[in-house]
Design a protein around this motif. Structure first.
Motif, PDB file in Angstrom:
ATOM      1  N   ARG A  79      16.415  -1.276   0.707  1.00  0.00           N
ATOM      2  CA  ARG A  79      15.714  -2.069   1.718  1.00  0.00           C
ATOM      3  C   ARG A  79      15.142  -1.136   2.759  1.00  0.00           C
ATOM      4  O   ARG A  79      15.810  -0.205   3.207  1.00  0.00           O
ATOM      5  CB  ARG A  79      16.668  -3.070   2.385  1.00  0.00           C
ATOM      6  N   SER A  80      13.901  -1.399   3.133  1.00  0.00           N
ATOM      7  CA  SER A  80      13.278  -0.703   4.253  1.00  0.00           C
ATOM      8  C   SER A  80      13.428  -1.598   5.473  1.00  0.00           C
ATOM      9  O   SER A  80      13.027  -2.762   5.440  1.00  0.00           O
ATOM     10  CB  SER A  80      11.795  -0.460   3.987  1.00  0.00           C
ATOM     11  N   ALA A 134       7.100  10.117 -13.391  1.00  0.00           N
ATOM     12  CA  ALA A 134       6.561   8.806 -13.032  1.00  0.00           C
ATOM     13  C   ALA A 134       7.483   8.124 -12.035  1.00  0.00           C
ATOM     14  O   ALA A 134       8.699   8.344 -12.049  1.00  0.00           O
ATOM     15  CB  ALA A 134       6.426   7.927 -14.277  1.00  0.00           C
ATOM     16  N   THR A 135       6.887   7.328 -11.172  1.00  0.00           N
ATOM     17  CA  THR A 135       7.649   6.475 -10.262  1.00  0.00           C
ATOM     18  C   THR A 135       6.946   5.116 -10.196  1.00  0.00           C
ATOM     19  O   THR A 135       5.743   5.012 -10.440  1.00  0.00           O
ATOM     20  CB  THR A 135       7.740   7.045  -8.824  1.00  0.00           C
ATOM     21  N   ALA A 136       7.708   4.095  -9.867  1.00  0.00           N
ATOM     22  CA  ALA A 136       7.156   2.760  -9.637  1.00  0.00           C
ATOM     23  C   ALA A 136       8.024   2.095  -8.579  1.00  0.00           C
ATOM     24  O   ALA A 136       9.227   1.935  -8.774  1.00  0.00           O
ATOM     25  CB  ALA A 136       7.140   1.944 -10.928  1.00  0.00           C
ATOM     26  N   HIS A 137       7.420   1.749  -7.458  1.00  0.00           N
ATOM     27  CA  HIS A 137       8.124   1.112  -6.346  1.00  0.00           C
ATOM     28  C   HIS A 137       7.620  -0.323  -6.219  1.00  0.00           C
ATOM     29  O   HIS A 137       6.443  -0.545  -5.942  1.00  0.00           O
ATOM     30  CB  HIS A 137       7.869   1.886  -5.051  1.00  0.00           C
ATOM     31  N   TYR A 138       8.508  -1.271  -6.452  1.00  0.00           N
ATOM     32  CA  TYR A 138       8.151  -2.687  -6.446  1.00  0.00           C
ATOM     33  C   TYR A 138       8.703  -3.367  -5.203  1.00  0.00           C
ATOM     34  O   TYR A 138       9.904  -3.299  -4.935  1.00  0.00           O
ATOM     35  CB  TYR A 138       8.714  -3.381  -7.692  1.00  0.00           C
ATOM     36  N   VAL A 139       7.830  -4.042  -4.474  1.00  0.00           N
ATOM     37  CA  VAL A 139       8.246  -4.854  -3.333  1.00  0.00           C
ATOM     38  C   VAL A 139       8.598  -6.229  -3.889  1.00  0.00           C
ATOM     39  O   VAL A 139       7.763  -6.887  -4.507  1.00  0.00           O
ATOM     40  CB  VAL A 139       7.126  -4.953  -2.286  1.00  0.00           C
ATOM     41  N   VAL A 140       9.844  -6.657  -3.683  1.00  0.00           N
ATOM     42  CA  VAL A 140      10.270  -7.919  -4.271  1.00  0.00           C
ATOM     43  C   VAL A 140      10.531  -9.029  -3.249  1.00  0.00           C
ATOM     44  O   VAL A 140      10.405 -10.191  -3.588  1.00  0.00           O
ATOM     45  CB  VAL A 140      11.510  -7.739  -5.191  1.00  0.00           C
ATOM     46  N   ASN A 141      10.893  -8.701  -2.050  1.00  0.00           N
ATOM     47  CA  ASN A 141      11.138  -9.680  -0.985  1.00  0.00           C
ATOM     48  C   ASN A 141      10.698  -9.070   0.328  1.00  0.00           C
ATOM     49  O   ASN A 141      10.929  -7.877   0.568  1.00  0.00           O
ATOM     50  CB  ASN A 141      12.633  -9.981  -0.833  1.00  0.00           C
ATOM     51  N   THR A 142      10.110  -9.867   1.185  1.00  0.00           N
ATOM     52  CA  THR A 142       9.764  -9.391   2.520  1.00  0.00           C
ATOM     53  C   THR A 142      10.137 -10.455   3.537  1.00  0.00           C
ATOM     54  O   THR A 142       9.958 -11.653   3.293  1.00  0.00           O
ATOM     55  CB  THR A 142       8.252  -9.091   2.656  1.00  0.00           C
ATOM     56  N   GLU A 151      12.192  -6.549   7.010  1.00  0.00           N
ATOM     57  CA  GLU A 151      13.204  -6.131   6.052  1.00  0.00           C
ATOM     58  C   GLU A 151      12.557  -6.321   4.682  1.00  0.00           C
ATOM     59  O   GLU A 151      12.226  -7.438   4.288  1.00  0.00           O
ATOM     60  CB  GLU A 151      14.479  -6.961   6.173  1.00  0.00           C
ATOM     61  N   VAL A 152      12.352  -5.199   3.977  1.00  0.00           N
ATOM     62  CA  VAL A 152      11.603  -5.195   2.734  1.00  0.00           C
ATOM     63  C   VAL A 152      12.534  -4.773   1.604  1.00  0.00           C
ATOM     64  O   VAL A 152      13.033  -3.641   1.589  1.00  0.00           O
ATOM     65  CB  VAL A 152      10.395  -4.232   2.831  1.00  0.00           C
ATOM     66  N   TYR A 153      12.777  -5.685   0.671  1.00  0.00           N
ATOM     67  CA  TYR A 153      13.625  -5.403  -0.492  1.00  0.00           C
ATOM     68  C   TYR A 153      12.758  -4.758  -1.569  1.00  0.00           C
ATOM     69  O   TYR A 153      11.649  -5.232  -1.853  1.00  0.00           O
ATOM     70  CB  TYR A 153      14.210  -6.701  -1.049  1.00  0.00           C
ATOM     71  N   ALA A 210       0.841  -1.205   0.000  1.00  0.00           N
ATOM     72  CA  ALA A 210       0.000   0.000   0.000  1.00  0.00           C
ATOM     73  C   ALA A 210       0.872   1.249   0.000  1.00  0.00           C
ATOM     74  O   ALA A 210       0.527   2.266  -0.619  1.00  0.00           O
ATOM     75  CB  ALA A 210      -0.940   0.001   1.206  1.00  0.00           C
ATOM     76  N   TYR A 211       2.017   1.181   0.673  1.00  0.00           N
ATOM     77  CA  TYR A 211       2.963   2.298   0.650  1.00  0.00           C
ATOM     78  C   TYR A 211       3.379   2.600  -0.793  1.00  0.00           C
ATOM     79  O   TYR A 211       3.358   3.753  -1.232  1.00  0.00           O
ATOM     80  CB  TYR A 211       4.191   1.967   1.503  1.00  0.00           C
TER      81      TYR A 211
END
Length: 177
Positions: A114-115, A72-80, A92-94, A23-24
């Motif tokens: 990483r967040s 434009a921006t695109a933020h993809y979550v790939v690993n959590t 830890e969010v890649y 959602a972020y």
């Protein structure tokens, strides 16, 4: 160490946390600052190295100003990876993050970060309590304008804000254009 099997409560918490971090991405990429703010506890704390450190209201202002530099921006979550202890959790969010600046001298900045997140659940709702961002790699290149003229099967391009197709098509999201 190994990985133990999660029970149903842990699976539900992991699902909620994954939905929170995705959602972020949606909020940032659609410039939905109301949604973005709703994902944070009032006492949350963001740390983005030398770029920004502060609370959620200041972070909203920072993000809005920073995003104005991008078409434009695109933020993809790939690993959590999440660790959950009652109503608190860490993650830890890649992520792969795409940013395209405005024409005429448009360029693309693509990063992997990483967040390192802290979360708290209140009344069954998970929100960010703290986030620290670390950069793993980055690249910058000129935009190939011709690449954007041939969208897949004539698909319309994604757009920041309520003009994005998702606001007309995804009615269950409750955010109609």
């Amino acid at each position: 160490m190994g990985i133990r099997q999660a029970d149903l409560n842990e699976l539900a918490a992991r699902d909620a946390l994954r939905r929170l971090v995705t959602a972020y991405s949606r909020a940032v990429d659609r410039r939905d600052f109301k949604l973005l703010r709703s994902l944070y506890h009032d006492e949350a704390f963001e740390e983005h190295g030398d770029m920004f450190t502060g609370g959620p209201d200041e972070y909203m202002a920072f993000v809005e100003k920073a995003l104005s530099s991008y078409a434009a921006t695109a933020h993809y979550v790939v690993n959590t990876s999440f660790e959950i202890e009652g109503d608190r959790a860490e993650g830890e969010v890649y992520k792969i993050n795409y940013h395209r600046t405005h024409a005429p001298d448009a360029h693309e900045v693509i990063t992997a970060s990483r967040s390192l997140d802290r979360y708290r659940r209140d009344d069954g709702v998970w929100r960010f309590l703290g986030r620290s961002i670390t950069l793993d790699w980055s690249t910058r290149r000129a935009v190939d304008a011709d690449a954007y003229k041939d969208f897949a099967a004539g698909s319309p391009p994604g757009r920041p804000g309520p003009d994005d197709l998702s606001y007309q098509v995804l009615t269950l999201f409750g955010r109609h254009g």
